[in-house]
Each structure stands twice: as structure tokens, then as C-alpha cells.
Write an enzyme that holds these catalytic residues in place. Sequence first.
Site, PDB file in Angstrom:
ATOM      1  CG  ASP A 115     -12.548  -1.546  -1.023  1.00 31.84           C
ATOM      2  OD1 ASP A 115     -12.099  -2.685  -1.227  1.00 31.84           O
ATOM      3  OD2 ASP A 115     -12.071  -0.521  -1.541  1.00 31.84           O
ATOM      4  CG  ASP A 121      -2.030  -1.011   1.132  1.00 33.88           C
ATOM      5  OD1 ASP A 121      -2.106  -1.688   0.088  1.00 33.88           O
ATOM      6  OD2 ASP A 121      -2.804  -1.136   2.089  1.00 33.88           O
TER       7      ASP A 121
END
Length: 250
Positions: free
Chosen positions: A129, A8
Site C-alpha cells: 500500500d 472491506d
Amino acid sequence: MIIFPAIDLKDGQCVRLKLGDMDQATVFNNDPGDQARQFQDQGFEWLHVVDLNGAFAGKSENTAAVDSILKNTTNPVQLGGGIRDLKGIEHWLEKGITRVILGTVAVRDPQLVKEACKAFPGRIAVGIDAKGGKVAVEGWAETSELTTVDLAKQFEDAGVAAIIYTDIDRDGILKGLNIPSTLELANATSIPVIASGGLASIEDVKRLLQPDCAILEGAITGRALYDGRLDPNEALGLIAAAKAAGEKEC
């Protein structure tokens, strides 16, 4: 079963967030290219990369970091975060990204996802998500009224290569994967599903190797790898042994 190590990116560094909060970022490596190389050397065969700044900005922000990753690994890379038009998709695919992940735009403009799947067969994934069972967008900052299954069904026959399902309520806090919700989604669609959010230890890997999880393509792990809670050799060894046993039975 594929284990996707995660990188990330925030401000050019490899970080992990807690519950998707950009203000709760822990830096694990200042060199994304080095991290990509480490994961390949450990034996992983895929890489999952998210441009966190891009997810909030709506456009790619960590371009140099992604370029460094591509230069330092021969593994296929799937990339998400801020990619919201065909031009951006084409840009990254031409640069060497294997699979582009579309998240917010899958909610805002599902037709674009379908067009992208036609233009780039097998190279488009959808990131779903979820927060409290509803789909979150804009870098997880907003929650829509869509359920995960409702969104997935919109792309049932579009040619989506995979769905990356993240339970935000578990992401980065090592509580374990939300297997029931992930399997509910996987059983509701023919699109391969990748689990994400909360993979904490070798016990999660063992759970993923149970028969009911055979429907899943794999799972993403980040913090557990970075802080040593998940041993790469042990995890990959279990997966290899399970694969060998399955082939022997056949």
C-alpha cells in the site's frame, strides 16, 4: 484479467473508506455473507476481503464476518488485515481462505513472508500500500521509507503468489487507477501484480484490457460496484470478449 470485487470489513459490516480513513467509512451492507453471495451471482470468480479493524489492531477482528463470507460463496477468497504470524496464516487457510495477504508484516518481518511462502506454496500474497510513493503500514496509519519496488524486490524469489498494489491517495475516491505506478511495479518484478485503489468506471476496465496492462493479473474494485458506477455485466462482458479475441488470435 481478473476483477476482484472487494469486501472491506469494519465492525462486522461491509464498508468503503475514503483515502484509507477509518473515520470516513460508508456502510454498504450489514451482511457480509449476503454481499459475497451477490458478487458470485453477478458472475465474479474471486473475492477480495480486508479486515480493516484487524489491520489496525494487528490481529483478526472480523472473524464472524469472514466465516459468513466463506459459508455464502464457493469463489476463492483472498484475505488481508491483521494476519501477522504463521499461526494466523494457517488458521485462515484451514478455514477455507484461498490466499492470505500479508501487508504490515511484509515490511516489519520479511523473513516471515518467505517462511510462509515455503510452508504454503501459492497461497501467500503481499499487500503493498503506497502513499506518496512510499509503503504504508499499520492500516495505512504509518508510512515507511521503503519504495514499492524496493519492497517487491525483497520477495522476488520467495514464491509470493501475487502483489496487491494499492494507491492510497486514490482509494475510495473514484479517481481512476494509478496505471503508470502499477505498471512500473509490475515491470520491476516477476511476481504477478493486482491493481487496487480508485477503479471508477468501465473506462478503467477498458484501460486494463490494453496491451501494456496484459502483464497485470487483475484489479480490485469496491465503491464503483457498490454505488452502481461500474456495471458488473458490462465489465465482465468486456473481459470475456477480450479473452475470446485473444484465444482466436492464438
